[in-house]
Design an enzyme around this catalytic site. Structure first.
Site, PDB file in Angstrom:
ATOM      1  N   ASN A  42       0.838  -1.198   0.000  1.00  0.00           N
ATOM      2  CA  ASN A  42       0.000   0.000   0.000  1.00  0.00           C
ATOM      3  C   ASN A  42       0.876   1.253   0.000  1.00  0.00           C
ATOM      4  O   ASN A  42       1.958   1.287   0.613  1.00  0.00           O
ATOM      5  CB  ASN A  42      -1.008   0.004   1.150  1.00  0.00           C
ATOM      6  CG  ASN A  42      -0.424  -0.280   2.507  1.00  0.00           C
ATOM      7  OD1 ASN A  42       0.593  -0.955   2.625  1.00  0.00           O
ATOM      8  ND2 ASN A  42      -1.052   0.229   3.542  1.00  0.00           N
ATOM      9  N   GLU A  44       0.311   5.187   0.739  1.00  0.00           N
ATOM     10  CA  GLU A  44      -0.635   6.185   1.240  1.00  0.00           C
ATOM     11  C   GLU A  44      -0.246   7.590   0.784  1.00  0.00           C
ATOM     12  O   GLU A  44       0.821   7.808   0.202  1.00  0.00           O
ATOM     13  CB  GLU A  44      -0.701   6.089   2.776  1.00  0.00           C
ATOM     14  CG  GLU A  44      -1.220   4.727   3.208  1.00  0.00           C
ATOM     15  CD  GLU A  44      -1.477   4.606   4.701  1.00  0.00           C
ATOM     16  OE1 GLU A  44      -1.002   5.454   5.480  1.00  0.00           O
ATOM     17  OE2 GLU A  44      -2.179   3.647   5.072  1.00  0.00           O
ATOM     18  N   CYS A  53      -4.145   0.673  -2.530  1.00  0.00           N
ATOM     19  CA  CYS A  53      -3.954  -0.580  -1.783  1.00  0.00           C
ATOM     20  C   CYS A  53      -2.891  -1.449  -2.449  1.00  0.00           C
ATOM     21  O   CYS A  53      -2.633  -1.350  -3.659  1.00  0.00           O
ATOM     22  CB  CYS A  53      -5.249  -1.380  -1.745  1.00  0.00           C
ATOM     23  SG  CYS A  53      -6.583  -0.607  -0.820  1.00  0.00           S
ATOM     24  N   GLU A  55      -3.005  -4.532  -3.293  1.00  0.00           N
ATOM     25  CA  GLU A  55      -3.529  -5.388  -4.372  1.00  0.00           C
ATOM     26  C   GLU A  55      -3.528  -4.646  -5.704  1.00  0.00           C
ATOM     27  O   GLU A  55      -3.149  -5.189  -6.739  1.00  0.00           O
ATOM     28  CB  GLU A  55      -4.970  -5.818  -4.064  1.00  0.00           C
ATOM     29  CG  GLU A  55      -5.123  -6.686  -2.832  1.00  0.00           C
ATOM     30  CD  GLU A  55      -5.388  -5.886  -1.563  1.00  0.00           C
ATOM     31  OE1 GLU A  55      -4.796  -4.798  -1.390  1.00  0.00           O
ATOM     32  OE2 GLU A  55      -6.194  -6.355  -0.743  1.00  0.00           O
ATOM     33  N   CYS A  86     -10.465  -4.861  -0.011  1.00  0.00           N
ATOM     34  CA  CYS A  86     -11.553  -3.878  -0.028  1.00  0.00           C
ATOM     35  C   CYS A  86     -12.371  -4.006  -1.321  1.00  0.00           C
ATOM     36  O   CYS A  86     -11.949  -4.655  -2.283  1.00  0.00           O
ATOM     37  CB  CYS A  86     -10.995  -2.463   0.130  1.00  0.00           C
ATOM     38  SG  CYS A  86     -10.304  -1.767  -1.380  1.00  0.00           S
ATOM     39  N   CYS A  89     -10.637  -2.947  -4.648  1.00  0.00           N
ATOM     40  CA  CYS A  89      -9.669  -3.940  -5.140  1.00  0.00           C
ATOM     41  C   CYS A  89     -10.378  -5.157  -5.725  1.00  0.00           C
ATOM     42  O   CYS A  89      -9.923  -5.735  -6.717  1.00  0.00           O
ATOM     43  CB  CYS A  89      -8.722  -4.370  -4.017  1.00  0.00           C
ATOM     44  SG  CYS A  89      -7.545  -3.062  -3.604  1.00  0.00           S
TER      45      CYS A  89
HETATM   46  N1  THU Z   1      -5.209  -1.645   2.463  1.00  0.00           N
HETATM   47  C1  THU Z   1      -4.628  -2.435   1.509  1.00  0.00           C
HETATM   48  O1  THU Z   1      -3.525  -2.140   1.035  1.00  0.00           O
HETATM   49  N2  THU Z   1      -5.280  -3.550   1.138  1.00  0.00           N
HETATM   50  C2  THU Z   1      -6.468  -3.985   1.664  1.00  0.00           C
HETATM   51  O2  THU Z   1      -6.968  -5.026   1.255  1.00  0.00           O
HETATM   52  C3  THU Z   1      -7.126  -3.204   2.708  1.00  0.00           C
HETATM   53  C4  THU Z   1      -6.508  -1.896   3.036  1.00  0.00           C
HETATM   54  C5  THU Z   1      -4.478  -0.463   2.938  1.00  0.00           C
HETATM   55  C6  THU Z   1      -5.026   0.878   2.545  1.00  0.00           C
HETATM   56  C7  THU Z   1      -4.478   1.763   3.647  1.00  0.00           C
HETATM   57  O3  THU Z   1      -3.167   2.171   3.311  1.00  0.00           O
HETATM   58  C8  THU Z   1      -4.387   0.860   4.853  1.00  0.00           C
HETATM   59  O4  THU Z   1      -4.457  -0.469   4.347  1.00  0.00           O
HETATM   60  C9  THU Z   1      -5.479   1.071   5.882  1.00  0.00           C
HETATM   61  O5  THU Z   1      -6.720   1.060   5.290  1.00  0.00           O
END
Ligand code: THU
Length: 130
Positions: A42, A44, A53, A55, A86, A89
């Site tokens: 991920n 941010e 994310c 994925e 999520c 994704c």
């Molecule tokens: N996140 C992912 O990378 N993948 C997921 O399947 C769920 C959430 C990340 C997004 C964000 O940077 C952090 O997790 C918290 O939501």
């Protein structure tokens, strides 16, 4: 390719996560139909909604390298329960591989497997005919 190995790749990928806001590091490892592995973490942003994310990073890396057929994607987070991708994704995964396996792992090395189409029944598809 066994899923433990793919999950290990996802765990390694989570080390590169840029998550200063949530402090929640996620890693993904995508296995293509021809055996390549693309990883993602991920990434941010201070403008939170721009976060991508793990994925979707893995999917965009694979597609931009010319690979569109996916066998499986492993996702790792240091959680008690296996991480569940999520909705955004799931839709992105459905574009390329509704039949692909999603291997959802946790900190203890446990995982559950479900197909993309099981995680997102009725995914949106663009049907242009009237
Ligand atoms: N996140 C992912 O990378 N993948 C997921 O399947 C769920 C959430 C990340 C997004 C964000 O940077 C952090 O997790 C918290 O939501």
């Amino acid at each position: 390719m066994n899923y433990e190995k793919l999950l290990e790749e996802a765990k390694k990928a989570s080390a590169a996560a840029y998550a200063p806001y949530s402090r929640f590091s996620v890693g993904a490892a995508l296995l293509t139909a021809s055996g390549e592995i693309f990883t993602g973490c991920n990434v941010e942003n201070a403008s939170y909604g721009l976060t991508i994310c793990a994925e979707r990073v893995a999917v965009t890396k694979a597609v931009s390298a010319g690979f569109r057929e996916f066998e499986a994607i492993a996702v790792y987070a240091p959680t008690q329960e296996p991480i569940s991708p999520c909705g955004a994704c799931r839709q992105v995964l459905a574009e390329f591989g509704p039949d692909a396996d999603v291997v959802m792992g946790n900190a203890r090395g446990a995982y559950v497997v479900a197909k993309v189409k099981e995680l997102l029944p009725g995914a949106f598809t663009l049907k242009t005919e009237l």
